[in-house]
Write a protein that holds these residues in place. Structure first.
Motif, mmCIF file in Angstrom:
data_model
loop_
_atom_site.group_PDB
_atom_site.id
_atom_site.type_symbol
_atom_site.label_atom_id
_atom_site.label_comp_id
_atom_site.label_asym_id
_atom_site.label_seq_id
_atom_site.Cartn_x
_atom_site.Cartn_y
_atom_site.Cartn_z
ATOM 1 N N ALA A 81 94.159 45.539 71.945
ATOM 2 C CA ALA A 81 94.337 46.938 71.543
ATOM 3 C C ALA A 81 95.640 47.185 70.786
ATOM 4 O O ALA A 81 95.840 48.245 70.217
ATOM 5 N N GLY A 82 96.555 46.198 70.785
ATOM 6 C CA GLY A 82 97.800 46.379 70.065
ATOM 7 C C GLY A 82 98.856 47.171 70.832
ATOM 8 O O GLY A 82 99.616 47.931 70.248
ATOM 9 N N TYR A 83 98.912 46.992 72.154
ATOM 10 C CA TYR A 83 99.944 47.656 72.964
ATOM 11 C C TYR A 83 101.225 46.831 73.061
ATOM 12 O O TYR A 83 102.290 47.352 73.338
ATOM 13 N N THR A 84 101.108 45.513 72.908
ATOM 14 C CA THR A 84 102.271 44.644 73.145
ATOM 15 C C THR A 84 103.186 44.633 71.926
ATOM 16 O O THR A 84 102.795 45.080 70.848
ATOM 17 N N PRO A 85 104.399 44.099 72.084
ATOM 18 C CA PRO A 85 105.248 43.896 70.911
ATOM 19 C C PRO A 85 104.559 42.975 69.904
ATOM 20 O O PRO A 85 103.641 42.232 70.257
ATOM 21 N N LEU A 86 105.023 43.034 68.665
ATOM 22 C CA LEU A 86 104.537 42.097 67.652
ATOM 23 C C LEU A 86 105.281 40.778 67.852
ATOM 24 O O LEU A 86 106.516 40.753 67.916
ATOM 25 N N ILE A 87 104.512 39.709 67.946
ATOM 26 C CA ILE A 87 105.082 38.394 68.248
ATOM 27 C C ILE A 87 104.848 37.493 67.032
ATOM 28 O O ILE A 87 103.747 37.481 66.472
ATOM 29 N N PRO A 88 105.899 36.732 66.604
ATOM 30 C CA PRO A 88 105.677 35.790 65.498
ATOM 31 C C PRO A 88 104.886 34.609 66.035
ATOM 32 O O PRO A 88 105.425 33.780 66.760
ATOM 33 N N MET A 89 103.607 34.527 65.736
ATOM 34 C CA MET A 89 102.779 33.518 66.402
ATOM 35 C C MET A 89 101.812 32.795 65.490
ATOM 36 O O MET A 89 101.406 33.307 64.451
ATOM 37 N N CYS A 90 101.429 31.591 65.902
ATOM 38 C CA CYS A 90 100.256 30.938 65.332
ATOM 39 C C CYS A 90 99.080 31.670 65.954
ATOM 40 O O CYS A 90 98.920 31.668 67.178
ATOM 41 N N THR A 91 98.260 32.290 65.117
ATOM 42 C CA THR A 91 97.239 33.175 65.671
ATOM 43 C C THR A 91 95.924 33.085 64.917
ATOM 44 O O THR A 91 95.885 32.744 63.722
ATOM 45 N N LEU A 92 94.851 33.393 65.638
ATOM 46 C CA LEU A 92 93.520 33.526 65.033
ATOM 47 C C LEU A 92 93.196 35.000 64.841
ATOM 48 O O LEU A 92 92.076 35.358 64.504
ATOM 49 N N GLY A 93 94.169 35.861 65.082
ATOM 50 C CA GLY A 93 93.965 37.304 64.994
ATOM 51 C C GLY A 93 93.676 37.882 66.363
ATOM 52 O O GLY A 93 92.911 37.308 67.135
ATOM 53 N N HIS A 94 94.305 39.053 66.681
ATOM 54 C CA HIS A 94 94.205 39.550 68.054
ATOM 55 C C HIS A 94 92.805 40.033 68.403
ATOM 56 O O HIS A 94 92.521 40.298 69.560
ATOM 57 N N ASN A 95 91.911 40.135 67.405
ATOM 58 C CA ASN A 95 90.529 40.507 67.728
ATOM 59 C C ASN A 95 89.607 39.302 67.830
ATOM 60 O O ASN A 95 88.395 39.447 67.976
ATOM 61 N N PHE A 96 90.172 38.109 67.770
ATOM 62 C CA PHE A 96 89.352 36.899 67.820
ATOM 63 C C PHE A 96 88.623 36.809 69.161
ATOM 64 O O PHE A 96 89.239 36.935 70.218
ATOM 65 N N ALA A 97 87.305 36.640 69.114
ATOM 66 C CA ALA A 97 86.515 36.525 70.342
ATOM 67 C C ALA A 97 86.020 35.091 70.473
ATOM 68 O O ALA A 97 85.050 34.702 69.838
ATOM 69 N N PRO A 98 86.717 34.273 71.275
ATOM 70 C CA PRO A 98 86.339 32.859 71.368
ATOM 71 C C PRO A 98 84.996 32.672 72.068
ATOM 72 O O PRO A 98 84.570 33.525 72.848
ATOM 73 N N ALA A 99 84.336 31.558 71.772
ATOM 74 C CA ALA A 99 83.074 31.216 72.440
ATOM 75 C C ALA A 99 83.319 31.142 73.951
ATOM 76 O O ALA A 99 84.438 30.914 74.408
ATOM 77 N N ASN A 100 82.247 31.324 74.719
ATOM 78 C CA ASN A 100 82.372 31.327 76.184
ATOM 79 C C ASN A 100 82.468 29.912 76.751
ATOM 80 O O ASN A 100 81.658 29.497 77.564
ATOM 81 N N ILE A 101 83.502 29.176 76.340
ATOM 82 C CA ILE A 101 83.683 27.826 76.877
ATOM 83 C C ILE A 101 84.139 27.916 78.326
ATOM 84 O O ILE A 101 84.589 28.963 78.786
ATOM 85 N N HIS A 102 84.044 26.773 79.037
ATOM 86 C CA HIS A 102 84.347 26.792 80.465
ATOM 87 C C HIS A 102 85.826 26.646 80.779
ATOM 88 O O HIS A 102 86.229 26.850 81.915
ATOM 89 N N ALA A 103 86.638 26.304 79.779
ATOM 90 C CA ALA A 103 88.081 26.301 79.987
ATOM 91 C C ALA A 103 88.583 27.715 79.710
ATOM 92 O O ALA A 103 89.221 27.994 78.698
#
Ligand SMILES: *Cc1c(COP(=O)(O)O)cnc(C)c1O
Length: 455
Positions: free
Chosen positions: A316-338
Motif C-alpha cells: 500500500a506504500g505506507y513504509t519509507p522509500l527504501i533503495p532496493m533491488c526490487t520487482l516492484g511493491h505490487n509484485f505478486a509472486p507465485a504460490n511457492i512453498h517457500a
C-alpha cells in the motif's frame, strides 16, 4: 548417514556481547531511506510512531561498529544459543565432492528458525519503552511464531497478519502462534483499510508479505501503545542476526578452517546478512576474498532480475522509500512453498552490496530446492525448511562445480530453519504436484515501470 558429521559447539559464555553493524565498514554506504511523504532522508524520529525508539535508532545507525546486546536478550538467547556448526560429511560423501561443507544450524531454536534472534530484542525494546501491544505480518509463519514466543515472554499482546496462502497451507504455524497466545488474522483481511481495498479489487487474492505489512503498519499507527515489528529487510533486523555469523566465525576457527564461499537463502535478507556480514568485514579490510551468495527463488528473483530503485517495503506504500533491488511493491509472486521468500525486494544494505558486486545471487527453481532438501535430509538427518533448501541447493551447485574442477574449497551455508511443520509441502512434492514458476522479463518490466515516478 550423518554419524561422521562433526559438530562444533560453543559454551553459552561465548554468545556474542555485541551485534556487528556492517554499514560502518561498507566502501559505499547505502543511500538513505526516504520519508514517504516529504521524500527527505529519514530521521529516527520519523520511525518512532511505527517501531520502538531503540530499533528506530539502530535502523539509522551508521557510526557504531558494534552495538551491545542487552543482558536480558542474551539471557533469552541462552535458551538455544550458541547454535551448532556442523561439518556435513554425509552430504559431502553423497555428492562425492572434495569441498568441505559446513552449515550453521539455526533450526534448533524453540520455534525452528533464525527469526527468534531478532524477535527477542524487538519485543524487549518495545516492553522497555512502555508499549503494551505489538503487531506484525508473517509469510510462512516463522516470524509470527518467533515473535509470539518473544511477546509472551515479555508480556506483550500480539496481533499477527498472516499471508492468506500460508494461513491455509500451514495451519500448524498458526496453531503455534496461538499456543504462545497471539491473535492470528489471515491477510488480506477486512479489518484494515489496506486489506479491504485489496479484497474489493481482487476477492481471490491469496495475499503477499507486502499486503500483510500494510495491514500491520496501519493497525500500529492507528492504535495507542501499539508498535509494529518487522522480521526481515530492515537494517536493525540484519544487525540482530549477526549473532549467527559471529558464532560461526569462532566455530570455523575451532575447525581450523575459513570459508571460501558463504551462502544463505534470501527472502528479505536477514538470515543471509546474519551469516555473511561478520565474514564480509574481513573482505572489506582486504584480509580475505570470500564469495557471498544469496539464494533466491526463481519465482521471486529480485536480486538477479529486479531493478535497483527506491521502492516501498509494502503493497500500500505506507513504509519509507527504501533503495532496493526490487520487482516492484505490487509484485505478486507465485504460490511457492517457500513462503518466507515471497517478498518483492531486498534490504538497502544487501541491495548496495549487489550493486557494488561485493556479493552474488542465484535464483533456484522450486523442484531443485526440494530435490536438494531430500538429499540433505537423507545425508544429514535434518529435514530443512523449504526456504533453507534454497541455500542447500546453491551449496550443492557449488560443491558439484568443485567436484568437476577438483578444487577443495570450504563452503559454509546457513540452515535457517527446519521443515517439520512444512511436511504438507513435501507431500505435494512427492505426489508430483509441485511446479517451477518462471518470471518473464515482460512481467518484471511491467511491475517496475512506474517506480521512478515515486521519486
Ligand atoms: C523467514 C525465513 C527466511 C527468509 O527470510 P530472510 O529474512 O531472508 O532470512 C528464510 N528461512 C527461514 C527458515 C525463514 O523462516
Amino acid at each position: 548417514m550423518s554419524n561422521e558429521s562433526k559438530k562444533y559447539l560453543l559454551n553459552e559464555k561465548e554468545i556474542p556481547e555485541a551485534w556487528y553493524n556492517v554499514i560502518t565498514d561498507m566502501p559505499t554506504k547505502p543511500r538513505p531511506m526516504l520519508h514517504p511523504g516529504t521524500k527527505q532522508p529519514l530521521k529516527a524520529e520519523d520511525l518512532y510512531p511505527i517501531f520502538s525508539e531503540e530499533a528506530s535508532r539502530q535502523e539509522l545507525n551508521t557510526t557504531d561498529r558494534w552495538i551491545e546486546i542487552p543482558e536480558e536478550v542474551r539471557d533469552m538467547y541462552k535458551i538455544w544459543r550458541p547454535t551448532p556448526l556442523v561439518r556435513a560429511r554425509g552430504l559431502e560423501r553423497a555428492l562425492d565432492t572434495p569441498a568441505h561443507i559446513y552449515f550453521k544450524n539455526e533450526s534448533v531454536s524453540p520455534v525452528g528458525s533464525h527469526k527468534l534472534n531478532s524477535a527477542i530484542p524487538q519485543a524487549y525494546y518495545c516492553k522497555q519503552e512502555g508499549t503494551t501491544n505489538i503487531t506484525t505480518e508473517t509469510g510462512a509463519g516463522q516470524w509470527g511464531a518467533a515473535l509470539s514466543l518473544a511477546a509472551s515472554h515479555f508480556g506483550l499482546a500480539l496481533a499477527v497478519y498472516m499471508v492468506k496462502v500460508s494461513y491455509n497451507q500451514k495451519p500448524y504455524r498458526r496453531s503455534i502462534m496461538q499456543t504462545y497466545g497471539a491473535e492470528v488474522i489471515a491477510s488480506p483481511s477486512m479489518s484494515t483499510k489496506a486489506g479491504r481495498k485489496i479484497i474489493t479489487e481482487n476477492p481471490n487474492y491469496q495475499g503477499s508479505l507486502g499486503t500483510a505489512i500494510s495491514e500491520a503498519v496501519e493497525l500500529a499507527t492507528s492504535t495507542p501503545h501499539c508498535k509494529y515489528t518487522l522480521g526481515s529487510v530492515l537494517n536493525h533486523v540484519s544487525l540482530h542476526q549477526t549473532v549467527i555469523g559471529l558464532e560461526a566465525e569462532k566455530q570455523m576457527a575451532m575447525a581450523g578452517e575459513y570459508p571460501d564461499i558463504v551462502i544463505g537463502c534470501f527472502g528479505g535478507g536477514s538470515n543471509f546478512s546474519g551469516i555473511s556480514f561478520p565474514f564480509m568485514r574481513h573482505n572489506f579490510s582486504g584480509e580475505r576474498s570470500t564469495r557471498f551468495i544469496a539464494a533466491e527463488p526463481e519465482s521471486c528473483p529480485k536480486l538477479t532480475r529486479g531493478i535497483f530503485q527506491y521502492d516501498f517495503g509494502d503493497e500500500a506504500g505506507y513504509t519509507p522509500l527504501i533503495p532496493m533491488c526490487t520487482l516492484g511493491h505490487n509484485f505478486a509472486p507465485a504460490n511457492i512453498h517457500a513462503g518466507g521468500l515471497r517478498y518483492h525486494g531486498a534490504g538497502a544494505i544487501v541491495s548496495q552490496l549487489i550493486e557494488d558486486k561485493l556479493m552474488e545471487a542465484v535464483d533456484i527453481p522450486q523442484l531443485e530446492t526440494f530435490a536438494a532438501a531430500t538429499l540433505f535430509a537423507q545425508s544429514e538427518g535434518i529435514i530443512p525448511a523449504p526456504e533453507s533448501s534454497h541455500a542447500i541447493a546453491a551449496a550443492i551447485r557449488e560443491a558439484k562445480r568443485l567436484r568437476e574442477s577438483g578444487e577443495s574449497k570450504v563452503i559454509l551455508f546457513n540452515l535457517s530453519g527446519h521443515g517439520l511443520i512444512d511436511m504438507a509441502s513435501y507431500d505435494r512434492y512427492f505426489a508430483g504436484d509441485l511446479a517451477n514458476y518462471q518470471v518473464t522479463d515482460e512481467q518484471v518490466r511491467e511491475n517496475t515501470k512506474d517506480l521512478e515516478k515515486l521519486m
